[in-house]
Scaffold this active site. Structure first.
Site, PDB file in Angstrom:
ATOM      1  CB  SER A 147      -0.872  -0.023   1.257  1.00 10.96           C
ATOM      2  OG  SER A 147      -1.455   1.233   1.476  1.00 10.96           O
ATOM      3  CE1 TYR A 202      -4.058  -2.375   5.592  1.00  9.21           C
ATOM      4  CE2 TYR A 202      -3.551  -0.027   5.491  1.00  9.21           C
ATOM      5  CZ  TYR A 202      -3.772  -1.231   4.859  1.00  9.21           C
ATOM      6  OH  TYR A 202      -3.686  -1.299   3.497  1.00  9.21           O
ATOM      7  CE  LYS A 222      -1.577  -4.405   3.348  1.00 11.39           C
ATOM      8  NZ  LYS A 222      -1.775  -5.725   2.727  1.00 11.39           N
ATOM      9  CE1 TYR A 280      -2.009  -3.897  -5.182  1.00 12.52           C
ATOM     10  CE2 TYR A 280      -3.495  -4.129  -3.306  1.00 12.52           C
ATOM     11  CZ  TYR A 280      -2.724  -4.698  -4.304  1.00 12.52           C
ATOM     12  OH  TYR A 280      -2.691  -6.062  -4.412  1.00 12.52           O
ATOM     13  CG  PHE A 281      -1.166   5.396  -5.031  1.00 13.41           C
ATOM     14  CD1 PHE A 281      -0.157   4.475  -5.328  1.00 13.41           C
ATOM     15  CD2 PHE A 281      -0.798   6.601  -4.475  1.00 13.41           C
ATOM     16  CE1 PHE A 281       1.186   4.769  -5.078  1.00 13.41           C
ATOM     17  CE2 PHE A 281       0.536   6.908  -4.232  1.00 13.41           C
ATOM     18  CZ  PHE A 281       1.524   5.995  -4.535  1.00 13.41           C
TER      19      PHE A 281
HETATM   20  C1  UD1 Z   1      -6.704   4.082   3.728  1.00  7.14           C
HETATM   21  C2  UD1 Z   1      -5.261   3.779   3.924  1.00  7.14           C
HETATM   22  C3  UD1 Z   1      -4.773   2.854   2.869  1.00  7.14           C
HETATM   23  C4  UD1 Z   1      -5.570   1.606   2.904  1.00  7.14           C
HETATM   24  C5  UD1 Z   1      -7.013   1.942   2.718  1.00  7.14           C
HETATM   25  C6  UD1 Z   1      -7.808   0.638   2.889  1.00  7.14           C
HETATM   26  C7  UD1 Z   1      -3.843   5.430   4.990  1.00  7.14           C
HETATM   27  C8  UD1 Z   1      -3.174   6.747   4.846  1.00  7.14           C
HETATM   28  N1  UD1 Z   1      -4.518   5.025   3.919  1.00  7.14           N
HETATM   29  O1  UD1 Z   1      -6.818   4.884   2.567  1.00  7.14           O
HETATM   30  O2  UD1 Z   1      -3.439   2.507   3.078  1.00  7.14           O
HETATM   31  O3  UD1 Z   1      -5.118   0.725   1.938  1.00  7.14           O
HETATM   32  O4  UD1 Z   1      -7.443   2.900   3.660  1.00  7.14           O
HETATM   33  O5  UD1 Z   1      -8.855   0.721   3.724  1.00  7.14           O
HETATM   34  O6  UD1 Z   1      -3.781   4.790   6.004  1.00  7.14           O
HETATM   35  N2  UD1 Z   1     -13.140  10.346   3.389  1.00  7.14           N
HETATM   36  C9  UD1 Z   1     -14.162  11.180   3.772  1.00  7.14           C
HETATM   37  N3  UD1 Z   1     -15.283  10.634   4.325  1.00  7.14           N
HETATM   38  C10 UD1 Z   1     -15.432   9.289   4.507  1.00  7.14           C
HETATM   39  C11 UD1 Z   1     -14.381   8.431   4.101  1.00  7.14           C
HETATM   40  C12 UD1 Z   1     -13.246   9.006   3.554  1.00  7.14           C
HETATM   41  O7  UD1 Z   1     -14.059  12.407   3.635  1.00  7.14           O
HETATM   42  O8  UD1 Z   1     -16.463   8.861   5.024  1.00  7.14           O
HETATM   43  C13 UD1 Z   1     -11.926  10.930   2.765  1.00  7.14           C
HETATM   44  C14 UD1 Z   1     -10.661  10.657   3.562  1.00  7.14           C
HETATM   45  O9  UD1 Z   1     -10.428  11.670   4.479  1.00  7.14           O
HETATM   46  C15 UD1 Z   1      -9.634  10.623   2.437  1.00  7.14           C
HETATM   47  C16 UD1 Z   1     -10.402  10.088   1.225  1.00  7.14           C
HETATM   48  O10 UD1 Z   1     -11.768  10.290   1.528  1.00  7.14           O
HETATM   49  O11 UD1 Z   1      -9.202  11.915   2.135  1.00  7.14           O
HETATM   50  C17 UD1 Z   1     -10.148   8.607   0.969  1.00  7.14           C
HETATM   51  O12 UD1 Z   1     -10.368   7.903   2.176  1.00  7.14           O
HETATM   52  P1  UD1 Z   1     -10.418   6.308   2.224  1.00  7.14           P
HETATM   53  O13 UD1 Z   1     -11.265   5.797   1.131  1.00  7.14           O
HETATM   54  O14 UD1 Z   1     -10.763   5.923   3.624  1.00  7.14           O
HETATM   55  O15 UD1 Z   1      -8.942   5.870   1.869  1.00  7.14           O
HETATM   56  P2  UD1 Z   1      -7.538   6.281   2.550  1.00  7.14           P
HETATM   57  O16 UD1 Z   1      -7.716   6.753   3.933  1.00  7.14           O
HETATM   58  O17 UD1 Z   1      -6.828   7.164   1.596  1.00  7.14           O
END
Ligand code: UD1
Length: 340
Positions: free
Chosen positions: A125, A150, A154, A177-178
């Site tokens: 990740s 978590y 990784k 992965y992004f």
């Molecule tokens: C996170 C992990 C990533 C992991 C993935 C799997 C980190 C930094 N990233 O990704 O390694 O593989 O989860 O679960 O630990 N958001 C909202 N509202 C929501 C949900 C998300 O605003 O209800 C925003 C978050 O703040 C973020 C973006 O959406 O900016 C993406 O969030 P999310 O889909 O949870 O992924 P990551 O946090 O990037």
């Protein structure tokens, strides 16, 4: 060629199996169904007309792992997805994460050694980069102290694999992965979070379909153009295809080193608000959302330098954000049809 796919009934695993089978690989799934459902195997069969072998086992149990390899002595390679992935939960239940994610890896590597299986593709990740100092982030960027148990699993898993490689014939490709989103175009497989989704896109689609009231956007005071966090969202089918290339590269001995690492993203970052706009555009629906406080542990902005994957692996993401959102929405619609 028979490939073991651990976590094969999960979100990325299932999409990868479709691509593997469509490229002529034979698949054995190992999954304990802790966060997925057995009927995913039927869906894979429906898409590809081939039913992968399914073994319900727990890889954190060494005896079960050994029995699996003994039952399938013709396995020649492994793609290892099986792991817990909820960042928030991992901060509350760290031992659950260390136990599951790391015991299963150690058992797997031990058993692979015992059965002389030396090819591994590992699901890593971009979380290993934390908040990178320069963007886009490439594979040479420093690994930063993990923000969650978590994320730490990784990082430790990458170390376990690279140390094992130094001391054995193992060769591996670690794929960072992004943010994988979207679903297969058939809408037969997709992301199926159990309970309240942690990730953005399932929360968006579930809110729009009426399963949730309102999406909370975590913070709009970040140092980004619209104040919300930026991520490199990648279509899960593009991601799945990269696994076939990585596996083939190892099988055909085209790898340049016994341990290789590739970023998998599109190379473009989108803010949370841009993601919401894309969703609204392709679904024709208005999303109910509100801005709330920042979520602890979120990185402000990250997107990938994909040069290495493009040139060395010969892979490039083809689908854009609209495709991702459209397929995620179609999947949610299909799920609601099934329920009614
Ligand atoms: C996170 C992990 C990533 C992991 C993935 C799997 C980190 C930094 N990233 O990704 O390694 O593989 O989860 O679960 O630990 N958001 C909202 N509202 C929501 C949900 C998300 O605003 O209800 C925003 C978050 O703040 C973020 C973006 O959406 O900016 C993406 O969030 P999310 O889909 O949870 O992924 P990551 O946090 O990037």
């Amino acid at each position: 060629m028979k490939i073991l796919v651990t976590g094969g009934t999960g979100y990325i695993g299932a999409h990868t199996i479709v691509e593997l089978q469509q490229h002529g690989f034979e698949v054995v799934i190992a999954d304990n169904l802790s966060n997925s459902f057995a009927d995913v195997v039927d869906a894979i069969k429906e898409i590809t007309a081939i039913r992968p072998v399914f073994e319900q086992i727990d890889l954190a149990d060494a005896a079960q792992t050994k029995a699996l390899f003994a039952k399938h002595p013709d396995i020649v390679g492994v793609i290892h997805f099986a792991a817990f992935k909820a960042v928030g939960e991992s901060t509350k239940l760290p031992l659950k994460y260390y136990h599951n994610n790391l015991f299963s890896l150690v058992n797997l590597l031990n058993t692979m050694q015992e059965f002389d299986v030396n090819t591994l593709v590992f699901s890593s990740s971009c979380t290993v980069y934390g908040q990178p100092e320069t963007l886009p982030v490439d594979e040479k960027a420093a690994i930063q102290k993990a923000l969650s148990p978590y994320g730490n699993t990784k990082q430790i898993a990458e170390d376990i694999i690279s140390d094992t490689i130094k001391a054995s014939p193992l060769k591996a490709i670690m794929l960072r992965y992004f943010n994988p989103i979207g679903a297969h175009e058939s809408a037969l497989i997709g992301e199926l979070p159990i309970g309240i989704p942690n990730n953005l896109v399932p929360f968006i689609t579930q809110t729009t379909i009426g399963k949730r009231d309102c999406l909370q956007v975590f913070g709009n005071d970040y140092d980004t153009p619209d104040g919300t966090c930026i991520r490199d969202y990648i279509h899960v089918v593009d991601l799945a295809k990269a696994h076939v290339l990585a596996l083939s590269r190892l099988m055909e001995k085209k790898n340049d080193a016994p341990c290789e690492v590739f970023n998998l993203g599109t190379g473009t970052g989108y803010s949370v608000l841009e993601a919401i706009q894309a969703f609204e555009r392709v679904s024709g629906r208005k999303l109910n959302y509100k801005i709330v406080e920042r979520r602890a542990g979120d990185v402000e902005k990250i997107w990938a330098d994909t040069h290495l994957a493009n040139t060395v692996l010969g892979w490039k993401a083809e689908k854009g954000l609209d495709d991702m959102m459209r397929s995620a929405w179609n999947w949610e619609l299909k799920l609601s049809e099934k329920k009614n």
